[in-house]
Design a protein around this motif. Structure first.
Motif, mmCIF file in Angstrom:
data_model
loop_
_atom_site.group_PDB
_atom_site.id
_atom_site.type_symbol
_atom_site.label_atom_id
_atom_site.label_comp_id
_atom_site.label_asym_id
_atom_site.label_seq_id
_atom_site.Cartn_x
_atom_site.Cartn_y
_atom_site.Cartn_z
ATOM 1 N N THR A 24 0.833 -1.192 0.000
ATOM 2 C CA THR A 24 0.000 0.000 0.000
ATOM 3 C C THR A 24 0.873 1.248 0.000
ATOM 4 N N THR A 25 0.459 2.250 -0.762
ATOM 5 C CA THR A 25 1.156 3.527 -0.790
ATOM 6 C C THR A 25 1.204 4.102 0.624
ATOM 7 N N LYS A 85 -1.607 6.048 2.220
ATOM 8 C CA LYS A 85 -2.868 5.314 2.331
ATOM 9 C C LYS A 85 -2.819 4.247 3.422
ATOM 10 N N GLN A 86 -1.637 3.998 3.991
ATOM 11 C CA GLN A 86 -1.524 3.003 5.047
ATOM 12 C C GLN A 86 -2.305 3.452 6.273
#
Length: 66
Positions: free
Chosen positions: A4-5, A8-9
């Motif tokens: 995940t970027t 965005k985590q």
């Protein structure tokens, strides 16, 4: 499994646990301010670096003052 970027985590929120590489005083600071910052809904995961720097600088200040 795709990674995940960063921003965005954790659903875009700051992690409640401080990073392992912070010192003890910086970790205490993190645990105090992150709940407050999250309650304002004005910070996001991408701001984690700024929070880390603040907590590290606060720890240096306390240690220098002592």
């Amino acid at each position: 499994m795709a990674k995940t970027t960063f921003y965005k985590q954790n659903k875009g929120r700051l992690p409640h646990d401080p990073p392992d590489y912070l010192g003890n005083l910086a970790k205490i600071c993190w645990r105090k301010i992150v709940p407050f910052l999250e309650s304002t809904n004005r910070v996001q995961r991408i701001d984690a670096g700024l929070v880390e720097q603040y907590c590290s600088q606060y720890a240096l200040y306390r240690e220098a003052y002592a």
